[in-house]
Design an enzyme around this catalytic site. Structure first.
Site, mmCIF file in Angstrom:
data_model
loop_
_atom_site.group_PDB
_atom_site.id
_atom_site.type_symbol
_atom_site.label_atom_id
_atom_site.label_comp_id
_atom_site.label_asym_id
_atom_site.label_seq_id
_atom_site.Cartn_x
_atom_site.Cartn_y
_atom_site.Cartn_z
ATOM 1 N N CYS A 27 22.550 8.739 38.971
ATOM 2 C CA CYS A 27 23.759 7.975 38.669
ATOM 3 C C CYS A 27 24.897 8.568 39.489
ATOM 4 O O CYS A 27 24.666 9.175 40.531
ATOM 5 C CB CYS A 27 24.055 7.991 37.169
ATOM 6 S SG CYS A 27 24.307 9.640 36.490
ATOM 7 N N VAL A 28 26.116 8.442 39.035
ATOM 8 C CA VAL A 28 27.262 8.900 39.819
ATOM 9 C C VAL A 28 27.269 10.413 39.994
ATOM 10 O O VAL A 28 27.625 10.932 41.048
ATOM 11 C CB VAL A 28 28.587 8.450 39.156
ATOM 12 C CG1 VAL A 28 29.786 8.979 39.934
ATOM 13 C CG2 VAL A 28 28.642 6.935 39.096
#
Length: 466
Positions: A27-28
Site C-alpha cells: 500500500c502507500v
C-alpha cells in the site's frame, strides 16, 4: 533514493524466505504479505533493518512498515528477486481471509465496505467543521460569523450543502461499496441505496415527529413509506440480498437475456423485501443498538470514556476498530452526532505524544528519528508508524498512550463532547467537533499531550535503572 538489494534480501529472509510467501503486495507505506506460516517470521531481525519502521500482523496479513515512496522500490526489487509475481490487494485479502475465523471474517467484511467510503465521510466531517465555525455563536463573537457578517451566510449554506451530501445519500455510498464487496453490480448498489432515501418517502429524520405515517397498501398489507436516511443496517442487509439474488440469476439466465432480466428482477425483488421486511426490522435493531450505546454513556460516561478511550488503540491492532465505523455512522444518523469519534482523535494524539517522548528516552539515532517523524504523522491522524514502529516495540510507551487516552476519554465523555461526523484525526480533529464542545475537547487534548509524555519519560527512566 535507491534500494540496496541486500536490504531487500534481509526483509525476505525476515518473513521466512521466499518459500514462505504465498502472495505479496503493498500500500502507500507498507509491504503486505500473505504468509504460509507466520511463526517463521523473525521480527527482531526485521526491525533491525534500517529501512523497516515496524511490523505487525492483522486480518491474516503480515505487514512491514517501510515508508511512502520507498515501499514501491522495495516491492519491485522483491518481486524480481523472489519471482512471486505482483499481486493485487484483493488477491492478498482473499489469500489472508482463508486463515480467519468467522468473527474475523465478519469484521473484515465491515472494514472492506466502510474503508472505501471513508474519504467521502472524512471530507464531509471537515467541511461540516468549517460550516460550524461560520455558523456557531460564541466562537469569535457573541453571535455567529454569519450573523455578524450576513454576506457570508450563503457561502456557509453552500458549504453545508456540500458537506451534508455524503450523509444525505449515505445509503447510496454504502450500497455501492457493499455490492462491490459482495460480488454484485456496484451500480445497482447505488440505485438501491438512493431508492431507500427517495424523496417520495417520509424522511427518517422526521419519523418521530410525524403525526401520520404514510403507507402503501399491498393487497391488504400496509407497508410504511419511510426512508432510511442516515441508517446503516437496512442498506447493508439489503445489499447482501441484492448481490445474492443477482449472482443466483446470472448463473441461471442465458447471457443473451441477462441485461433484460437480471437487474430488473434482482432490484424489484430486493426493493419489495427491503420495504416490507428488511427496512422495518433493521431500523428497529439499529434504534436498539443506538439506545444501548447512548444509554451506557448517559448512565456511566466516565466508565464508557475510560473503556473506549483506552481500548481504541488495542482494537486497532486487532482490526476490530473498523466495526465502530458503522456504530459512529448509526449514531450520527439517529442522534445527529457521535461521541465515539472524538475519543479516536484523542487516541491518535496520545500515540503521537508517546512516540515523541521516546525521542528523549532512546539513544539510538535511527529510532529517535523514527520516533520524531512518526509522532508528526500521528498528530495528523496516521498512527501506524508511531504504534507499530515505536510504541509497541517499547510497551511502556504504548501503555502510557493508552492511560492518557483513557483519562481524556473520561473527561470528554463527562462533558458530552460530540462530532457531527467522522472527521480528520489528530490535532486538526477539533475542526470536526461541535464548536460548543471545543473547550472540553481542548481539555482532553491537553491531557493526551501531557500525560503520555510524562509517563513515557518516567517509565523510560525506571526501565534504565533496572
Amino acid at each position: 533514493m535507491s534500494v540496496d538489494k541486500k536490504t531487500v534480501e534481509q526483509i525476505i529472509k525476515g518473513v521466512g524466505g521466499k518459500e514462505n510467501i504465498a502472495a505479496a503486495t503493498h500500500c502507500v507505506t507498507r509491504l503486505r504479505f500473505a504468509l504460509k506460516d507466520e511463526s517463521k517470521v523473525d521480527k527482531e531481525a526485521l526491525e533491525n533493518i534500517d529501512l523497516v519502521k515496524g511490523s505487525f500482523s492483522a486480518n491474516g496479513q503480515f505487514q512491514v512498515v517501510i515508508g511512502q515512496g520507498t515501499v514501491d522500490k522495495v516491492y519491485k526489487e522483491m518481486v524480481e528477486m523472489t519471482g512471486i509475481g505482483e499481486s493485487s490487494k484483493q488477491e492478498i485479502k482473499d489469500e489472508a481471509a482463508k486463515k480467519l475465523n468467522p468473527l474475523q471474517r465478519a469484521i473484515k467484511t465491515l472494514a472492506d465496505i466502510f474503508i472505501p467510503i471513508l474519504p467521502a465521510i472524512v471530507t464531509a466531517g471537515l467541511l461540516m467543521g468549517i460550516n460550524n465555525v461560520l455558523t456557531g455563536p460564541g466562537i469569535f463573537f457573541e453571535e455567529s460569523v454569519v450573523q455578524r457578517f450576513p454576506q457570508w451566510a450563503d457561502f456557509a449554506s453552500i458549504i453545508n450543502l456540500i458537506a451534508n451530501t455524503a450523509f444525505v445519500f449515505l445509503p447510496g455510498l454504502i450500497g455501492w461499496s457493499a455490492l462491490n464487496r459482495f460480488g454484485g453490480s456496484p451500480l445497482l448498489g447505488i440505485v438501491l441505496g438512493l431508492m431507500l432515501v427517495h424523496p417520495d418517502l417520509l424522511n427518517a429524520w422526521g419519523y418521530g415527529a410525524a403525526e401520520e405515517i404514510p403507507t402503501w397498501n399491498l393487497f391488504g398489507l400496509d407497508v410504511q413509506k419511510v426512508g432510511y436516511q442516515g441508517q446503516v443496517l437496512p442498506i447493508l442487509i439489503a445489499s447482501w440480498v441484492l448481490a445474492s439474488i443477482e449472482k443466483w440469476l446470472r448463473n441461471r439466465i442465458p447471457d443473451a437475456f441477462q441485461l433484460l432480466l437480471v437487474a430488473p428482477i434482482a432490484l424489484l425483488v430486493t426493493g419489495f423485501v427491503s420495504f416490507i421486511a428488511i427496512g422495518p426490522v433493521t431500523f428497529a435493531i439499529g434504534n436498539v443498538i443506538t439506545s444501548a450505546v447512548v444509554g451506557i454513556f448517559e448512565v456511566a460516561p466516565i466508565i464508557g470514556g475510560i473503556i473506549y478511550g483506552g481500548l481504541y488503540a488495542p482494537l486497532v491492532i486487532t482490526g476490530m476498530h473498523h466495526t465502530f465505523l458503522a456504530v459512529d455512522l448509526q449514531l450520527i444518523g439517529s442522534t445527529g452526532g457521535t461521541f465515539l469519534w472524538p475519543m479516536v482523535a484523542l487516541s491518535n494524539i496520545a500515540q503521537g505524544t508517546a512516540a515523541l517522548a521516546m525521542m528523549f528516552v532512546l539513544k539510538d539515532e535511527k529510532l529517535r528519528s523514527l520516533s520524531g517523524t512518526s509522532a508528526v504523522s500521528a498528530y495528523l491522524g496516521i498512527t501506524e508508524p508511531a504504534m507499530f514502529g515505536v510504541n509497541l516495540r517499547y510497551r511502556f510507551a504504548f501503555i502510557s498512550a493508552i492511560i492518557g487516552s483513557a483519562l481524556a476519554g473520561a473527561v470528554i465523555s463527562m462533558a458530552g463532547v460530540k462530532a457531527p461526523s467522522i472527521g480528520v484525526g489528530g490535532l486538526p480533529g477539533f475542526l470536526s467537533i461541535f464548536p460548543e464542545n471545543w473547550g472540553s475537547f481542548f481539555t482532553g487534548m491537553a491531557i493526551v499531550l501531557v500525560v503520555p509524555f510524562v509517563l513515557t519519560i518516567l517509565f523510560g527512566k525506571m526501565r534504565k535503572t533496572k
